[in-house]
Write a protein that holds these residues in place. Sequence first.
Motif, PDB file in Angstrom:
ATOM      1  N   HIS A 124       6.841   1.881  -5.532  1.00 47.90           N
ATOM      2  CA  HIS A 124       8.462   1.550  -4.557  1.00 47.90           C
ATOM      3  C   HIS A 124       9.221   1.227  -6.409  1.00 47.90           C
ATOM      4  N   GLY A 125      10.529   2.729  -6.411  1.00 47.34           N
ATOM      5  CA  GLY A 125      11.204   3.255  -6.833  1.00 47.34           C
ATOM      6  C   GLY A 125      10.280   3.743  -8.256  1.00 47.34           C
ATOM      7  N   SER A 126      11.031   3.158  -9.394  1.00 51.58           N
ATOM      8  CA  SER A 126      10.694   3.664 -10.424  1.00 51.58           C
ATOM      9  C   SER A 126      10.071   2.424 -11.582  1.00 51.58           C
ATOM     10  N   ARG A 127      10.392   1.253 -10.878  1.00 52.11           N
ATOM     11  CA  ARG A 127       9.738   0.462 -11.687  1.00 52.11           C
ATOM     12  C   ARG A 127       8.753  -1.017 -11.385  1.00 52.11           C
ATOM     13  N   TYR A 128       8.610  -0.790  -9.614  1.00 52.71           N
ATOM     14  CA  TYR A 128       7.660  -1.330  -9.264  1.00 52.71           C
ATOM     15  C   TYR A 128       6.837  -0.953  -8.427  1.00 52.71           C
ATOM     16  N   SER A 129       5.748  -1.465  -8.605  1.00 58.25           N
ATOM     17  CA  SER A 129       4.153  -1.175  -7.909  1.00 58.25           C
ATOM     18  C   SER A 129       3.390  -2.602  -6.996  1.00 58.25           C
ATOM     19  N   THR A 130       2.753  -2.655  -6.236  1.00 61.94           N
ATOM     20  CA  THR A 130       1.823  -3.422  -5.698  1.00 61.94           C
ATOM     21  C   THR A 130       0.391  -2.634  -5.340  1.00 61.94           C
ATOM     22  N   LEU A 131       0.014  -3.930  -5.004  1.00 58.67           N
ATOM     23  CA  LEU A 131      -1.924  -3.280  -4.999  1.00 58.67           C
ATOM     24  C   LEU A 131      -2.809  -4.698  -3.837  1.00 58.67           C
ATOM     25  N   TYR A 132      -2.524  -3.350  -3.054  1.00 58.62           N
ATOM     26  CA  TYR A 132      -3.947  -4.594  -2.020  1.00 58.62           C
ATOM     27  C   TYR A 132      -5.055  -4.240  -1.929  1.00 58.62           C
ATOM     28  N   ALA A 133      -6.030  -5.073  -2.550  1.00 60.54           N
ATOM     29  CA  ALA A 133      -7.281  -4.852  -2.035  1.00 60.54           C
ATOM     30  C   ALA A 133      -8.750  -5.356  -1.807  1.00 60.54           C
ATOM     31  N   HIS A 134     -10.041  -5.470  -1.470  1.00 59.92           N
ATOM     32  CA  HIS A 134     -11.274  -6.083  -0.792  1.00 59.92           C
ATOM     33  C   HIS A 134     -10.442  -5.467   1.177  1.00 59.92           C
ATOM     34  N   LEU A 135      -9.965  -4.441   0.835  1.00 59.99           N
ATOM     35  CA  LEU A 135      -9.869  -4.205   2.306  1.00 59.99           C
ATOM     36  C   LEU A 135     -10.591  -3.641   2.941  1.00 59.99           C
ATOM     37  N   ALA A 136     -10.953  -4.633   4.493  1.00 60.38           N
ATOM     38  CA  ALA A 136     -11.859  -3.757   5.201  1.00 60.38           C
ATOM     39  C   ALA A 136     -12.285  -2.274   5.416  1.00 60.38           C
ATOM     40  N   ARG A 137     -11.007  -1.842   6.107  1.00 62.27           N
ATOM     41  CA  ARG A 137     -10.638  -0.863   6.099  1.00 62.27           C
ATOM     42  C   ARG A 137      -8.810  -0.055   5.841  1.00 62.27           C
ATOM     43  N   PHE A 138      -8.782   1.125   6.118  1.00 59.95           N
ATOM     44  CA  PHE A 138      -7.404   1.608   6.199  1.00 59.95           C
ATOM     45  C   PHE A 138      -6.887   1.782   7.394  1.00 59.95           C
ATOM     46  N   GLU A 139      -5.605   2.186   7.213  1.00 61.03           N
ATOM     47  CA  GLU A 139      -4.990   2.381   8.500  1.00 61.03           C
ATOM     48  C   GLU A 139      -5.050   3.858   8.195  1.00 61.03           C
ATOM     49  N   ARG A 140      -5.465   5.086   9.356  1.00 59.08           N
ATOM     50  CA  ARG A 140      -5.737   5.626   8.884  1.00 59.08           C
ATOM     51  C   ARG A 140      -4.751   6.930   9.065  1.00 59.08           C
ATOM     52  N   LYS A 141      -3.010   6.744   9.029  1.00 57.46           N
ATOM     53  CA  LYS A 141      -2.721   7.368   9.061  1.00 57.46           C
ATOM     54  C   LYS A 141      -1.778   7.440   7.466  1.00 57.46           C
ATOM     55  N   VAL A 142      -2.118   6.503   6.964  1.00 60.49           N
ATOM     56  CA  VAL A 142      -1.925   5.705   5.582  1.00 60.49           C
ATOM     57  C   VAL A 142      -2.395   6.154   4.950  1.00 60.49           C
ATOM     58  N   ARG A 143      -2.454   7.749   3.355  1.00 64.33           N
ATOM     59  CA  ARG A 143      -3.059   8.347   3.257  1.00 64.33           C
ATOM     60  C   ARG A 143      -2.213   8.084   1.566  1.00 64.33           C
ATOM     61  N   SER A 144      -3.169   9.127   0.354  1.00 65.82           N
ATOM     62  CA  SER A 144      -2.677   9.108  -0.888  1.00 65.82           C
ATOM     63  C   SER A 144      -1.349   9.934  -0.760  1.00 65.82           C
ATOM     64  N   GLY A 145      -0.318   9.461  -0.716  1.00 67.11           N
ATOM     65  CA  GLY A 145       0.874  10.725  -1.118  1.00 67.11           C
ATOM     66  C   GLY A 145       1.847  10.109   0.176  1.00 67.11           C
ATOM     67  N   SER A 146       0.959   9.622   1.529  1.00 64.95           N
ATOM     68  CA  SER A 146       2.002   8.191   2.104  1.00 64.95           C
ATOM     69  C   SER A 146       3.204   8.272   1.866  1.00 64.95           C
ATOM     70  N   ARG A 147       4.477   8.262   2.472  1.00 64.41           N
ATOM     71  CA  ARG A 147       5.522   7.267   2.459  1.00 64.41           C
ATOM     72  C   ARG A 147       5.571   5.683   3.271  1.00 64.41           C
ATOM     73  N   VAL A 148       5.504   5.083   3.075  1.00 65.21           N
ATOM     74  CA  VAL A 148       5.503   3.965   4.064  1.00 65.21           C
ATOM     75  C   VAL A 148       6.779   2.864   4.162  1.00 65.21           C
ATOM     76  N   LYS A 149       7.400   2.471   5.346  1.00 59.28           N
ATOM     77  CA  LYS A 149       8.358   1.148   4.989  1.00 59.28           C
ATOM     78  C   LYS A 149       8.141   0.180   5.056  1.00 59.28           C
ATOM     79  N   GLN A 150       8.637  -0.861   5.168  1.00 65.67           N
ATOM     80  CA  GLN A 150       8.609  -2.258   4.196  1.00 65.67           C
ATOM     81  C   GLN A 150       7.738  -2.563   5.806  1.00 65.67           C
ATOM     82  N   GLY A 151       7.085  -3.495   5.716  1.00 69.18           N
ATOM     83  CA  GLY A 151       5.968  -4.527   6.887  1.00 69.18           C
ATOM     84  C   GLY A 151       4.706  -3.560   7.570  1.00 69.18           C
ATOM     85  N   GLN A 152       5.063  -1.996   7.358  1.00 66.80           N
ATOM     86  CA  GLN A 152       4.209  -1.280   7.648  1.00 66.80           C
ATOM     87  C   GLN A 152       2.832  -1.509   6.980  1.00 66.80           C
TER      88      GLN A 152
END
Length: 461
Positions: free
Chosen positions: A362-390
């Motif tokens: 998120h910008g240059s300072r922040y990053s978040t990590l989400y682990a142990h997922l059962a599966r990914f949302e199909r449209k969300v790939r490496s390089g995708s832009r995501v909105k808050q709450g998506q």
Amino acid sequence: MNYDTFINKDLRKRSLPSSNHHPRLRWGLFALGCIVIGAVLAHTSEPSIETPAQTELLELNSSNNKSFTRLSQSLELPEDTLTPITISHIEDKYANWDSVTIRSGDSLSSVFTRSNISASQLIEVTQQKNAIKHLLKIHPGETIKLSADEKGILTGLYYDIDISQSLLVERINGELQTTTIEHNISTRPHYASGVINDSLFMAAQDAGLDDNMTMELAGIFGWDIDFVLDIRKGDSFTLVYEQIYKNADKIKNGNILSAEFINQGKSYRAVRYEDPSTHKTGYYTEDGKNMRKAFLRSPVKFSHISSKFTTKRFHPVLHKFRSHKGVDYAASRGTPIRSSGEGKVIFRGKKGGYGNVIIIKHGSRYSTLYAHLARFERKVRSGSRVKQGQVIGYVGSSGLATGPHLHYEFRVNGVHRNPLTVSFPSAKAISKLHMTSFKEETADLFGQLDVLNRNQLALNQ
Ligand SMILES: [Zn+2]
């Protein structure tokens, strides 16, 4: 083709030859066909009518309540909220008319048939141009009121065009006449407060709030308070909100005007305000700071969890942060996980003990990590832009996890920070230029919270 369409199509075919000599009739039958289409295409929209407030909710305008006198004086309620509105004669007059709920695929023809109204009446109704333009837009689930004499001759039709207008077709001296009735829509302030014993939902229910209102309340404070992990027994809330009345009846809740949430002894207060520079309405603190932040406090919607949630259940989780640099959200497999902020996915895949993991920058300072997922949302790939709450993925137990849960990390300049306590950047505050008017215009709303809190204290003693 459904039955009603068939009937009307058939009817039109048989009538068309004669309609050449009767242009009016042809218009009527053309409109009839449109009604069918309108009704079939229209989506189902259930009108949301709120249930009446429960006993714990002290109505500001309830005169037999002892707290009323003090409250109404301090709150300086507008005059009309104190004057009872007599039940409109309109509703009295049409109360006994046959009420018909429109079904999917209905046409005026099928509705008239159900109400034993002669088919010949359709033509007369379609000639009422002011009526027909509204009747064409009727949705399944809506109701119209009808009255007819013993011969099946229509004597009246009543339909709510929207919240403030109704359509009335009446037979006067043998002729149908269309009028539009304007209703008196008023907004009255109302308040609720509660103390959390088991869960926010239960406390809110006890205070007479419906689930939508509870979600809105959590939405106002969801930037500061994690409603999954932070809530404790004894937390409390107070809010002033609008109730919308049509004539003398409450029909729905309006906006939350001001609210306070006390979480683990810390008070958060907010008022609804339209920023004069952006014309955007939002919630602001007493000193004009925006409640909205760059990050949601929780990457899991508390509503997905709260059905099983008690204040005790999540408590031990908090002690874990030091040892494992993140917080865990116990949630059932498949619970949607949302990106806490707007950003770009920089990793999506498997990573050792994390299992299926997503990292968002998120910008240059922040990053978040989400682990142990059962599966990914199909449209969300490496390089995708995501909105808050998506929604980015779903809770699971991949990697080193004993059971399904979300492991969530928050980093600032690469350093792990406790996502429950780290301070987030805020959205635009009220500018200095508008601060004086902000303070003037919101003083009463904050003052009401003070009055309500004092009152609550007095009632509890
Ligand atoms: Zn963890």
